[in-house]
Design a protein around this motif. Structure first.
Motif, PDB file in Angstrom:
ATOM      1  N   PHE A 155       1.673   1.763  -9.534  1.00 50.27           N
ATOM      2  CA  PHE A 155       2.624   1.925  -8.426  1.00 50.27           C
ATOM      3  C   PHE A 155       3.573   0.731  -8.243  1.00 50.27           C
ATOM      4  O   PHE A 155       4.793   0.924  -8.167  1.00 50.27           O
ATOM      5  N   PRO A 156       3.056  -0.497  -8.217  1.00 45.16           N
ATOM      6  CA  PRO A 156       3.981  -1.636  -8.052  1.00 45.16           C
ATOM      7  C   PRO A 156       5.001  -1.722  -9.184  1.00 45.16           C
ATOM      8  O   PRO A 156       6.162  -2.079  -8.945  1.00 45.16           O
ATOM      9  N   ARG A 177       6.149   0.841 -10.943  1.00 39.54           N
ATOM     10  CA  ARG A 177       7.123   1.935 -10.764  1.00 39.54           C
ATOM     11  C   ARG A 177       8.152   1.535  -9.718  1.00 39.54           C
ATOM     12  O   ARG A 177       9.329   1.857  -9.843  1.00 39.54           O
ATOM     13  N   MET A 178       7.683   0.832  -8.679  1.00 37.13           N
ATOM     14  CA  MET A 178       8.624   0.385  -7.658  1.00 37.13           C
ATOM     15  C   MET A 178       9.591  -0.658  -8.225  1.00 37.13           C
ATOM     16  O   MET A 178      10.676  -0.855  -7.702  1.00 37.13           O
ATOM     17  N   ARG A 186       1.502  -7.034 -11.024  1.00 35.44           N
ATOM     18  CA  ARG A 186       2.865  -7.558 -10.941  1.00 35.44           C
ATOM     19  C   ARG A 186       2.919  -9.048 -11.254  1.00 35.44           C
ATOM     20  O   ARG A 186       3.971  -9.650 -11.199  1.00 35.44           O
TER      21      ARG A 186
END
Lengths: 352, 288, 278
Positions: free
Chosen positions: A98-99, A101-102, A150
């Motif tokens: 998720f991080p 993709r953001m 990240r």
């Protein structure tokens, strides 16, 4: 090299919770623990470092850049929440991804980094499963991987192990420490449990009412508590704290009518608080040990040891011995002279 | 968390509220303006309404009908809710049956109710077969027609009251009943001293929810007896608007109805506060 | 209230009352449903016989076929469906927005609940009559598309949809949003990728309930679409001025999807009704 610097940060809430004019620094690669009872402001401080809460005044710098008032969090911090806050509708893979993709990374890059990070966090499971289908330990690792992916400068942890059973918590705690040593990440870890703080922390800050009571290595803080609060808060059996008096007329140290043959360090006089850790009391006289005239009150069987309550003058002390002592009998106990802590009874501050 | 996403939440709040306003507040305001217009500002529309005997009949019916219907549906709703919550096992048939009259679309239910109550309908047919004379259940202007409307209305909406009261019953801890039983309280005493006090918030919630709908009653009257058979304020206004082509007078009548509903709702809210009924839930019930 | 052990006269009486009530409840539900089906399936002569027959003597599909074949009925059916879908989309979409704002902000919650409650106080006639005037000006009155009616139906269904979704949104822990924020998600991404997928069930329920609310609505439909009629006004006209067979066949066609949907949604409607013994 300083990774995280907190300078004069204040955040007030309506009640007494919050943080008052707090400053501290965390070195790169350090495992830093914020320890304190609930309401001490440690979670508030953590949330301000994360950027979830904004300080009323003061500054927070990560890697030399101020993070206060940023509109969106940059990649400097990641956080593992107490509840872990895994996205329940996403697979483990999607949670970790998720991080990324953001950040709008490419598919292949995401795939690669997720796999690498999962391996780093010790995840050896099918990443297609959802959080609900994972065990407590696996969820923990997914949360860690999501924070790592990240590659933040600082990882914040808000008692992430608190909801696990004791055995798993102990195992994961060691693993986390080992992981941090191996990878040299900077971690700020919040807990109210001094055992976790001792095991995990390179350094720790003990917090009280929104302020730092003491900062230092765990051994240093344990050996030389800076004030009565820290002295009471650390340790499985809290430090014995009794009122004592050093008067110029009568030689020695007086607890009520009991006299301790100790030459007080420096030129202390008047009313003081005397602190002795239970484990420093012993039945055997060693060289230079100070003798304490006590009367045994009770002895409780704890398994490996006996918890013994002792009367010293008017005060009651606790100590732990491998053998029971008979209640009602006077006895002689000894403690090394450097294990006597003195505090100012008014301010609570350590004197010697 | 408040420092971000504020704009999103503001948009998310304002767009739906603006939409609601465009569909309800705007027409209401324009209706109020219309009701005072008769070639310039005037009270003539209200004067007309207040001198119309039909309006006064509608006004009376609009108080009698909801009051009696509410009494009926609260008694029945309480009985059904107790039935559902006291039985060890509620059969799926009973469960669906309790809800069914409300689940059937209103107009479908009313259509069938009309066929049952017509002079040559199923009810009179059954009475005739059993050797009784029939009755004019829907005769315009009769007390019997008013009673028919009340019964049909209660028949249709009792499930709603049942559901709300059932929600209230489920907040009562079972231990209280056991304690009351051990203290020697019979079924009636348990109802009076345990059930009803705990049910107060749910009762007020149901009263608000159903009271507003009962005051707005329209379709039941229109389908069963026609607009003039048992006039209420809604049908009175509708008839002025569609048949008499007096939209401004019609608006005056409906503004008075809106005022009546608002005042009575406020009265219930005040009463609720006086009675000290706990729970913030009633707004939600009202909105739902 | 049955406590094991003591079986008093009161308790026996209670058991009898319970059985009698059950019978009443089942009769009150079964009779209208039965008569509806019966009228739709028997020739009109039977419905108008004296005394009217409670049991069908012969069956016919004339009326049901008629509903499907007759242009007027088909048009009404299509219009009702179109209006209901549009209204459900409006109510669910805007209701979701309002519910989310209400779930995440205390002031929005107060304002939202107050606004939703106030809409309930408005009598249909007071809104519908001036709305008709406004729609005439906008050329949206009594149109074949039913857009004007769909707009007001959407607003009518919005409060219930919003309350339902509000209940779902407040259950999502705030920590999840904080985590997504720290993972770099924008407020919109947090809403779309985190919150929306987590309330899928409530979204579906809100859509179905809004659809049905519009499908069943009579008053606004009667006033705003006097010639391009949706089903409920058409059923009304058939009931009051037409024949029983056609009215009931039409009513049956309009009621069946509703009954199926609502009985399927029973758990939502009844909450934790079953399994609660006292």
């Amino acid at each position: 090299m300083i990774e995280l610097a907190i300078n004069n940060v204040t955040r007030a809430f309506g009640d007494d919770r919050g943080v008052r004019d707090l400053s501290l620094t965390v070195e790169r690669g350090e495992f830093f623990v914020l320890l304190g009872p609930s309401g001490a402001g440690k979670s508030t401080l953590l949330r301000m470092i994360a950027g979830l809460e904004r300080p009323d005044s003061g500054n927070i710098e990560i890697g030399g850049r101020s993070i206060v008032g940023l509109r969106r969090p940059d990649n400097a911090v990641a956080m593992v929440f107490q509840s872990l806050a895994l996205y329940p509708h996403m697979s483990a893979f999607d949670n970790i991804a998720f991080p990324l993709r953001m950040m709008r990374l490419g598919r292949q890059q995401i795939e690669q980094r997720v796999r690498e990070t999962a391996a780093l966090a010790g995840l050896e499971i099918d990443l297609g499963r959802r959080p609900g289908q994972l065990s407590g330990g696996e969820r923990q690792r997914v949360a860690l991987a999501r924070a790592l992916v990240r590659e933040p400068r600082v990882i914040l942890m808000d008692e992430p192990l608190s909801q696990l059973d004791t055995q798993l918590r102990n195992a994961l705690r060691l693993e986390l420490k080992e992981f941090q040593r191996r990878t040299g990440r900077t971690i700020v870890y919040v807990t109210h449990d001094h055992v976790s703080a001792f095991i995990l922390g390179d350094r720790m800050a003990v917090m009280q009412n929104g302020e730092v009571a003491q900062i230092g290595a765990p051994t240093e803080i344990y050996r030389y508590p800076a004030n009565l609060f820290v002295a009471r808060f650390l340790g499985d059996t809290p430090m014995n704290l009794v009122k004592c008096r050093i008067s110029e007329g009568r030689r020695g140290l007086w607890v009520g009518e009991a006299r301790i043959e100790l030459t007080p360090p420096g030129s202390l006089t008047g009313d003081l608080m005397l602190g002795i850790r239970p484990e420093d009391l012993s039945l055997n006289a060693t060289l230079g040990a100070v003798e304490l005239p006590i009367v045994v009150e009770t002895a409780e069987f704890l398994g490996a040891r006996y918890l013994v309550r002792l009367r010293l003058g008017e005060a009651t002390l606790s100590a732990e011995f491998p053998t029971p002592l008979k209640p009602g009998e006077p006895a002689r106990l000894y403690a090394p002279s450097d294990c006597f802590h003195f505090f100012d009874p008014e301010s609570g501050r350590r004197i010697a | 968390m408040n420092q971000f996403g504020r704009l999103l939440k503001l948009v998310f709040l304002c767009v739906p509220l603006a939409y609601l306003a465009s569909q309800f507040a705007l027409p209401l305001v324009s209706g109020i303006v219309m009701s005072f217009a008769a070639g310039g500002f005037s009270l003539a529309n209200y004067g007309f309404v207040l001198h119309d005997p039909l309006f006064w009949r509608a006004w009376a019916n609009n108080l009698i009908l909801p009051a009696l219907s509410l009494c009926l549906e609260f008694v029945l709703g309480l009985l059904f809710a107790l039935l559902l919550s006291s039985a060890r096992r509620v059969s799926i048939v009973t469960e669906i049956s309790i809800l069914l009259p409300f689940l059937i679309p209103e107009i479908v239910f009313l259509s069938i109710a009309r066929y049952i109550l017509l002079p040559r309908g199923y009810l009179n047919g059954a009475l005739f077969s059993a050797g009784f004379g029939g009755a004019g259940w829907l005769n315009p202007g009769s007390g019997l027609a008013l009673a028919s409307v009340i019964v049909v209305d209660a028949w249709h909406v009792t499930p709603v009251v049942t559901l709300v009261l059932l929600g209230g019953l489920q907040t009562i801890p079972a231990e209280l009943y056991e304690a009351a039983h051990l203290d020697g309280a019979g079924a009636v005493a348990r109802l009076r001293h345990v059930t009803l006090p705990f049910l107060k918030p749910a009762l007020f919630a149901a009263l608000l929810l159903r009271g507003v709908d009962a005051l707005r009653i329209f379709s039941t009257v229109l389908v069963l007896t026609g607009a003039e058979g048992t006039p209420v304020l809604s049908t009175y206004a509708y008839q002025l608007w569609s048949d008499a082509l007096e939209p401004r007078v019609a608006m005056a009548a409906s503004v008075m109805l809106a005022l009546l509903i608002t005042l009575l709702s406020l009265a219930v809210l005040v009463l609720r506060r006086r009675a000290g009924a706990r729970g913030e839930g009633s707004w939600e019930y009202l909105a739902a | 209230m049955g406590v094991p052990g003591g079986v008093s006269v009161e308790d026996k009486l209670l058991a009898f009352c319970r059985r009698a009530l059950s019978a009443l409840v089942i009769a009150a539900a079964a009779i209208p449903l039965y008569l509806l089906i019966k009228q739709a399936l028997t020739p009109e002569l039977e419905s108008f016989a004296w005394p009217p027959a409670w049991l069908p003597k012969s069956l016919t599909l004339t009326y049901l076929n008629g509903v499907i074949a007759t242009g007027e009925l088909r048009v009404a059916l299509m219009l009702s469906a179109r209006v209901a879908v549009a209204a459900a989309l409006l109510a669910t979409g805007l209701g979701t927005m309002l519910a989310y704002a209400m779930a995440r902000d205390a002031r929005a919650r107060g304002l939202g609940l107050a606004a939703l409650s106030v809409t309930r106080l408005l009598p249909m006639v007071a809104a519908a009559m001036p709305l008709a005037t406004i729609l005439i000006r906008l050329r949206l009155y009594d149109t074949a598309s039913g857009l004007g009616l769909a707009l007001v139906h959407g607003a009518l269904a919005l409060p219930a949809a919003a309350i339902l979704l509000f209940g779902a949104f407040v259950k999502i822990p705030l920590e999840l949003e904080h985590a997504a924020y720290l993972d770099g998600a924008s407020p919109l991404a947090i809403f779309l990728r985190l919150n929306l997928p987590l309330v899928r069930g409530a979204l579906a329920a809100a859509f179905v309930l809004s659809f049905l609310a519009s499908w069943d609505e009579f008053g606004f439909a009667l006033l705003l679409q006097p010639t391009n009629r949706t089903l409920p006004p058409l059923i009304y006209y058939y009931t009051v001025f037409g024949d029983a067979g056609a009215a009931s066949a039409l009513a049956l066609v309009s009621a069946v999807p509703v009954l199926i949907a609502l009985i399927a949604l029973r758990p939502v409607l009844l909450h934790g009704l079953r399994g609660r013994a006292r």
